[in-house]
Enzyme design. Structure first.
Site, PDB file in Angstrom:
ATOM      1  N   ASN A 150      -7.403   4.080   9.008  1.00  0.00           N
ATOM      2  CA  ASN A 150      -6.666   2.924   9.516  1.00  0.00           C
ATOM      3  C   ASN A 150      -6.660   2.826  11.035  1.00  0.00           C
ATOM      4  O   ASN A 150      -6.431   1.755  11.592  1.00  0.00           O
ATOM      5  CB  ASN A 150      -5.226   2.951   9.001  1.00  0.00           C
ATOM      6  CG  ASN A 150      -4.555   4.295   9.195  1.00  0.00           C
ATOM      7  OD1 ASN A 150      -4.934   5.279   8.569  1.00  0.00           O
ATOM      8  ND2 ASN A 150      -3.551   4.349  10.058  1.00  0.00           N
ATOM      9  N   GLN A 188      -7.189  -0.086   4.002  1.00  0.00           N
ATOM     10  CA  GLN A 188      -7.897  -0.704   5.126  1.00  0.00           C
ATOM     11  C   GLN A 188      -9.301  -1.168   4.758  1.00  0.00           C
ATOM     12  O   GLN A 188      -9.909  -1.944   5.501  1.00  0.00           O
ATOM     13  CB  GLN A 188      -7.986   0.265   6.307  1.00  0.00           C
ATOM     14  CG  GLN A 188      -6.702   0.408   7.099  1.00  0.00           C
ATOM     15  CD  GLN A 188      -6.298  -0.861   7.822  1.00  0.00           C
ATOM     16  OE1 GLN A 188      -7.046  -1.828   7.929  1.00  0.00           O
ATOM     17  NE2 GLN A 188      -5.076  -0.872   8.348  1.00  0.00           N
ATOM     18  N   GLY A 204       0.796  -1.220   0.000  1.00  0.00           N
ATOM     19  CA  GLY A 204       0.000   0.000   0.000  1.00  0.00           C
ATOM     20  C   GLY A 204       0.830   1.271   0.000  1.00  0.00           C
ATOM     21  O   GLY A 204       0.460   2.260  -0.638  1.00  0.00           O
ATOM     22  N   CYS A 209       2.641   1.945  10.833  1.00  0.00           N
ATOM     23  CA  CYS A 209       3.638   2.749  10.136  1.00  0.00           C
ATOM     24  C   CYS A 209       4.040   3.982  10.936  1.00  0.00           C
ATOM     25  O   CYS A 209       4.970   4.683  10.570  1.00  0.00           O
ATOM     26  CB  CYS A 209       3.110   3.172   8.763  1.00  0.00           C
ATOM     27  SG  CYS A 209       2.911   1.783   7.634  1.00  0.00           S
TER      28      CYS A 209
END
Length: 387
Positions: A159, A187, A82, A333
């Site tokens: 997310n 997501q 992604g 992340c």
């Protein structure tokens, strides 16, 4: 997915409730990747029989993915995941132009960092507004500088909170003003039905690891006729949009995972929602005060982002990990950051909420017994930390 026949290695050791970060690979997907690795090991760019066989598997995977997310196979560009997909879209659509990038606050780091790079090259970013449920404030769309915009981007499903945004008005503004529109659907795909056509997006990013597929593979969906400047240079793979030899086994695994979700979608969504609601009700009863963050009516069926006022989120996260519960502050992340989650700040929630909030995300492998055990462990941990 038949998880009952394939007990995960962690069974009995921990309860995994961080499926928005990544999911375990489905047994059927592992079997498919193993099969493809044996029979289609050639380079799909080679012109001999082994290469042609690999190319056929790759294109069959592309067509399967395209059919499920409602686009043409020529619009599917395989990426490493992604992050690369969103980077390629944002940098590739804005390449050589300067102007305003329109986006909501608290987007995924893959978007935020890509936009930050564009601002260093002379562009500007304009933030839309979110209400206290994480939905777009419509007046902020009207007030945005569309006449100067070179790109707009937004998450379809956040997310962290799991809030599913109504992107229809935003896509209409983009269409009306000729502005490319990138949707981060990482997501959303594999948890709810997603149609690329219905979103009216220019590009859309997806990632296999979010729906029980392998890590290291994702895709950027690029609307037919759209010019996206490649960000990696080399061969002419993926119609010249993404250089590098495609990993056929990963593409086949991604397609298989998406096919499994699509074939059992209603059952899958009902299972996730049932476990999530059971989990939420249990925590609400035993952990009062307890606050659910985001839009309760419009959210992913597997996601619970909640606050435990009186607890410190960092301390609670560590305590739950030691007790065998895997959850998170939010985006993997952004792990390592001790700052409050940007989405909670953007929703203008009070400090007692954002300083005590954690994200729990359920997967198809989770069971009722795990959920009930998790409620008990979490409630006991919360009560201990509050005392």
């Amino acid at each position: 997915m038949d998880w009952k026949r394939h007990k995960l290695e962690y069974a009995g050791e921990m309860i995994y409730l961080d499926n928005n970060a990544t999911t375990p690979v489905a047994p059927e997907v592992l079997e498919e990747m193993t099969r493809v690795s044996r029979v289609a090991y050639g380079n799909p760019g080679s012109r001999h029989s082994a290469g042609r066989k690999a190319r056929q598997v790759l294109e069959d995977s592309r067509e399967m993915i395209a059919e499920i997310i409602d686009c043409s196979s020529d619009e599917v560009v395989f990426t490493s995941g992604g992050t690369e997909a969103s980077n390629l879209a944002i940098a590739g659509l804005a390449a050589g132009r300067k102007g305003t990038i329109i986006l909501p606050p608290a987007e995924h780091p893959a978007t935020e960092e890509a936009v930050k790079r564009l601002t260093k090259l002379g562009s500007r970013k304009h933030r839309l507004q979110l209400n206290d449920r994480g939905q777009l404030v419509q007046d902020s769309l009207t007030a945005a500088p569309w006449d100067d915009a070179i790109l707009a981007t937004a998450l379809l499903a956040h997310n962290e909170t799991g809030t599913v945004l109504d992107l229809g008005p935003m896509s209409e503004y983009c269409e009306r003003n000729g502005v490319p529109f990138h949707v981060d659907a990482v997501q959303a795909v594999g948890k709810i039905p997603v149609s690329f056509r219905d979103l009216k997006a220019t590009t859309m990013s997806i990632a296999s690891q979010k729906f029980c597929g392998p890590r290291g593979i994702g895709a950027l969906i690029v609307k037919d006729g759209t010019r996206v400047i490649p960000q990696s240079l080399g061969g002419h793979q993926e119609q010249g949009r993404r250089a590098g030899t495609e990993c056929v086994a990963l593409a086949a695994g991604m397609a298989k995972a998406m096919q499994i979700f699509h074939q059992h979608m209603d059952e899958h969504i009902a299972h996730l929602r049932s476990l999530r609601d059971r989990f939420e009700i249990g925590l609400a009863k035993q952990c009062e005060p307890f606050v659910v963050n985001g839009c309760i009516e419009h959210r992913l069926p597997n996601t619970l982002h909640a606050a435990f006022p009186g607890c410190n989120a960092d301390a609670l996260l560590v305590a739950l990990d030691l007790a065998g519960i895997c959850c998170s502050h939010g985006s993997a992340c952004a792990s390592g950051s001790s700052e409050p989650a940007p989405i909670l700040l953007a929703m203008q929630l009070p400090s007692e909420i954002y300083s005590s909030s954690l994200r729990f995300s359920i997967g198809p492998q989770n069971t009722i017994d795990e959920i009930e055990e998790a409620v008990q462990i979490i409630s006991e941990t919360v009560q201990r930390l509050r005392s």
